[in-house]
Design a protein around this motif. Structure first.
Motif, PDB file in Angstrom:
ATOM      1  N   ALA A 125       4.684   9.622  11.669  1.00  0.00           N
ATOM      2  CA  ALA A 125       5.142  10.819  10.964  1.00  0.00           C
ATOM      3  C   ALA A 125       6.621  11.081  11.255  1.00  0.00           C
ATOM      4  CB  ALA A 125       4.292  12.022  11.355  1.00  0.00           C
ATOM      5  N   ILE A 126       7.029  10.873  12.484  1.00  0.00           N
ATOM      6  CA  ILE A 126       8.441  11.027  12.847  1.00  0.00           C
ATOM      7  C   ILE A 126       9.296  10.027  12.071  1.00  0.00           C
ATOM      8  CG2 ILE A 126      10.089  10.648  14.743  1.00  0.00           C
ATOM      9  CD1 ILE A 126       7.928  11.975  16.597  1.00  0.00           C
ATOM     10  N   ALA A 127       8.850   8.789  12.000  1.00  0.00           N
ATOM     11  CA  ALA A 127       9.593   7.763  11.259  1.00  0.00           C
ATOM     12  C   ALA A 127       9.743   8.155   9.796  1.00  0.00           C
ATOM     13  CB  ALA A 127       8.887   6.416  11.377  1.00  0.00           C
ATOM     14  N   GLU A 128       8.691   8.658   9.212  1.00  0.00           N
ATOM     15  CA  GLU A 128       8.744   9.059   7.803  1.00  0.00           C
ATOM     16  C   GLU A 128       9.622  10.293   7.612  1.00  0.00           C
ATOM     17  OE1 GLU A 128       8.411   8.372   3.943  1.00  0.00           O
ATOM     18  OE2 GLU A 128       7.786   7.015   5.538  1.00  0.00           O
ATOM     19  N   GLY A 129       9.550  11.229   8.542  1.00  0.00           N
ATOM     20  CA  GLY A 129      10.429  12.402   8.480  1.00  0.00           C
ATOM     21  C   GLY A 129      11.893  12.016   8.592  1.00  0.00           C
ATOM     22  N   GLN A 130      12.183  11.047   9.452  1.00  0.00           N
ATOM     23  CA  GLN A 130      13.560  10.545   9.588  1.00  0.00           C
ATOM     24  C   GLN A 130      14.001   9.898   8.284  1.00  0.00           C
ATOM     25  OE1 GLN A 130      15.319  11.060  12.526  1.00  0.00           O
ATOM     26  NE2 GLN A 130      17.138  10.337  11.478  1.00  0.00           N
ATOM     27  N   GLU A 164      17.146  10.913   5.876  1.00  0.00           N
ATOM     28  CA  GLU A 164      18.183   9.941   5.523  1.00  0.00           C
ATOM     29  C   GLU A 164      18.364   9.861   4.013  1.00  0.00           C
ATOM     30  OE1 GLU A 164      17.322   6.158   7.415  1.00  0.00           O
ATOM     31  OE2 GLU A 164      16.975   7.170   9.318  1.00  0.00           O
ATOM     32  N   GLN A 165      17.258   9.817   3.283  1.00  0.00           N
ATOM     33  CA  GLN A 165      17.343   9.751   1.821  1.00  0.00           C
ATOM     34  C   GLN A 165      18.030  10.988   1.258  1.00  0.00           C
ATOM     35  OE1 GLN A 165      16.870   7.178  -0.201  1.00  0.00           O
ATOM     36  NE2 GLN A 165      16.509   6.051   1.683  1.00  0.00           N
ATOM     37  N   TYR A 202      15.145  13.528  13.758  1.00  0.00           N
ATOM     38  CA  TYR A 202      13.968  14.279  13.310  1.00  0.00           C
ATOM     39  C   TYR A 202      12.926  14.399  14.420  1.00  0.00           C
ATOM     40  CZ  TYR A 202       9.837  15.678  10.730  1.00  0.00           C
ATOM     41  OH  TYR A 202       8.712  16.344  10.317  1.00  0.00           O
ATOM     42  N   GLY A 203      12.813  13.394  15.258  1.00  0.00           N
ATOM     43  CA  GLY A 203      11.828  13.417  16.336  1.00  0.00           C
ATOM     44  C   GLY A 203      12.005  14.592  17.281  1.00  0.00           C
ATOM     45  N   ARG A 204      13.235  14.997  17.521  1.00  0.00           N
ATOM     46  CA  ARG A 204      13.484  16.151  18.399  1.00  0.00           C
ATOM     47  C   ARG A 204      12.883  17.415  17.769  1.00  0.00           C
ATOM     48  NH1 ARG A 204      16.631  17.478  22.455  1.00  0.00           N
ATOM     49  NH2 ARG A 204      17.729  15.503  22.387  1.00  0.00           N
ATOM     50  N   THR A 205      13.161  17.622  16.492  1.00  0.00           N
ATOM     51  CA  THR A 205      12.611  18.783  15.791  1.00  0.00           C
ATOM     52  C   THR A 205      11.087  18.741  15.797  1.00  0.00           C
ATOM     53  OG1 THR A 205      14.560  18.845  14.372  1.00  0.00           O
ATOM     54  CG2 THR A 205      12.610  20.015  13.575  1.00  0.00           C
ATOM     55  N   ASP A 245      17.131   6.114  14.224  1.00  0.00           N
ATOM     56  CA  ASP A 245      16.363   5.649  13.064  1.00  0.00           C
ATOM     57  C   ASP A 245      15.036   5.075  13.545  1.00  0.00           C
ATOM     58  OD1 ASP A 245      16.863   2.980  13.830  1.00  0.00           O
ATOM     59  OD2 ASP A 245      17.802   2.433  11.944  1.00  0.00           O
ATOM     60  N   GLN A 246      14.340   4.413  12.658  1.00  0.00           N
ATOM     61  CA  GLN A 246      12.986   3.954  12.957  1.00  0.00           C
ATOM     62  C   GLN A 246      12.951   2.841  13.996  1.00  0.00           C
ATOM     63  OE1 GLN A 246      14.284   4.391   9.867  1.00  0.00           O
ATOM     64  NE2 GLN A 246      13.174   6.213   9.233  1.00  0.00           N
ATOM     65  N   LEU A 247      14.052   2.142  14.224  1.00  0.00           N
ATOM     66  CA  LEU A 247      14.062   1.141  15.296  1.00  0.00           C
ATOM     67  C   LEU A 247      13.957   1.818  16.663  1.00  0.00           C
ATOM     68  CD1 LEU A 247      16.659  -1.505  14.060  1.00  0.00           C
ATOM     69  CD2 LEU A 247      14.150  -1.638  14.030  1.00  0.00           C
ATOM     70  N   MET A 248      14.500   3.012  16.778  1.00  0.00           N
ATOM     71  CA  MET A 248      14.339   3.755  18.031  1.00  0.00           C
ATOM     72  C   MET A 248      12.912   4.262  18.144  1.00  0.00           C
ATOM     73  SD  MET A 248      16.311   4.177  20.569  1.00  0.00           S
ATOM     74  CE  MET A 248      15.215   4.354  21.974  1.00  0.00           C
ATOM     75  N   THR A 249      12.320   4.654  17.019  1.00  0.00           N
ATOM     76  CA  THR A 249      10.909   5.055  17.030  1.00  0.00           C
ATOM     77  C   THR A 249      10.046   3.866  17.444  1.00  0.00           C
ATOM     78  OG1 THR A 249      11.408   6.613  15.247  1.00  0.00           O
ATOM     79  CG2 THR A 249       9.083   6.201  15.705  1.00  0.00           C
ATOM     80  N   ALA A 250      10.432   2.672  17.029  1.00  0.00           N
ATOM     81  CA  ALA A 250       9.712   1.459  17.437  1.00  0.00           C
ATOM     82  C   ALA A 250       9.789   1.274  18.954  1.00  0.00           C
ATOM     83  CB  ALA A 250      10.270   0.238  16.711  1.00  0.00           C
ATOM     84  N   ALA A 251      10.947   1.556  19.538  1.00  0.00           N
ATOM     85  CA  ALA A 251      11.075   1.467  21.000  1.00  0.00           C
ATOM     86  C   ALA A 251      10.153   2.484  21.677  1.00  0.00           C
ATOM     87  CB  ALA A 251      12.525   1.683  21.421  1.00  0.00           C
ATOM     88  N   TRP A 252      10.062   3.675  21.105  1.00  0.00           N
ATOM     89  CA  TRP A 252       9.136   4.683  21.638  1.00  0.00           C
ATOM     90  C   TRP A 252       7.703   4.173  21.553  1.00  0.00           C
ATOM     91  CZ3 TRP A 252       9.708   9.067  24.296  1.00  0.00           C
ATOM     92  CH2 TRP A 252      10.983   9.645  24.355  1.00  0.00           C
ATOM     93  N   ALA A 253       7.331   3.575  20.427  1.00  0.00           N
ATOM     94  CA  ALA A 253       5.971   3.060  20.262  1.00  0.00           C
ATOM     95  C   ALA A 253       5.661   2.015  21.325  1.00  0.00           C
ATOM     96  CB  ALA A 253       5.796   2.479  18.857  1.00  0.00           C
ATOM     97  N   GLN A 254       6.602   1.108  21.549  1.00  0.00           N
ATOM     98  CA  GLN A 254       6.394   0.068  22.561  1.00  0.00           C
ATOM     99  C   GLN A 254       6.278   0.685  23.953  1.00  0.00           C
ATOM    100  OE1 GLN A 254       6.045  -3.369  21.888  1.00  0.00           O
ATOM    101  NE2 GLN A 254       5.342  -3.343  23.997  1.00  0.00           N
TER     102      GLN A 254
END
Length: 173
Positions: A52-57, A61-62, A33-36, A77-86
């Motif tokens: 917002a990206i994490a929630e969109g992902q 998924e749901q 979703y982050g790419r979009t 998934d959101q663990l990759m978003t966490a890596a982006w945040a860090q």
């Protein structure tokens, strides 16, 4: 339902292989979703964008899980978003670590050439290595099972297929 998440730094073959294997294995694939999000809004991100990206992902998924596929392949998934945040902001909001986790993560190494597609950030030397290390650190921090995927494009495909096959055999799916 078995869920496998492709994880790792940019330009390591995750999206291409997620799409290819989902077709070959009759799986459902949830794209990144982050790419979009970045293609629509640009890449000047703040923490609110990452949340917002994490929630969109999660929403994507749901929606995919609603059809109850035997195998669900997540391009991220959101663990990759966490890596982006860090990487971008030096911190990881707790919310990013609380999302449901996949049954298995395939961690893609940076041992293939980086390709700039207009939405990528960390392609050069130390930045790419640091981002890859942060991606792995998020898996360790979350305590999730993962397998490393390395080598040529063909080797990556073989390793991913073998990891998925082993998981499905182990779970009887």
């Amino acid at each position: 339902m078995i869920t496998v998440c492709f994880h790792g730094a940019e330009s390591t073959g995750k999206s291409v292989l997620a799409d290819k294997l989902s077709h070959a294995l009759g799986a459902t694939c949830v794209p990144e979703y982050g790419r979009t999000y970045c293609e629509e809004r640009g890449t000047d991100l703040d923490m609110a964008d990452l949340l917002a990206i994490a929630e969109g992902q999660a929403t994507a998924e749901q929606a995919a899980k609603a059809s109850k596929p035997q195998l669900l392949i997540l391009d991220t998934d959101q663990l990759m978003t966490a890596a982006w945040a860090q990487m971008l902001f030096g911190e990881v909001p707790d919310a990013l670590m609380r999302y449901p986790k996949a049954d298995l993560y395939l961690l893609f190494a940076t041992d293939v050439p980086w390709v700039d597609d207009g939405t990528r950030f960390f392609g050069k030397g130390p930045l790419r290595s640091r981002f890859a290390a942060l991606a792995e650190d998020m898996l360790v921090r979350a305590g999730v099972p993962f397998r490393r995927i390395t080598g040529s494009w063909a080797e990556r495909e073989d390793q991913a297929r073998a990891a998925i096959a082993a998981l499905t055999q182990k779970t009887g799916a």
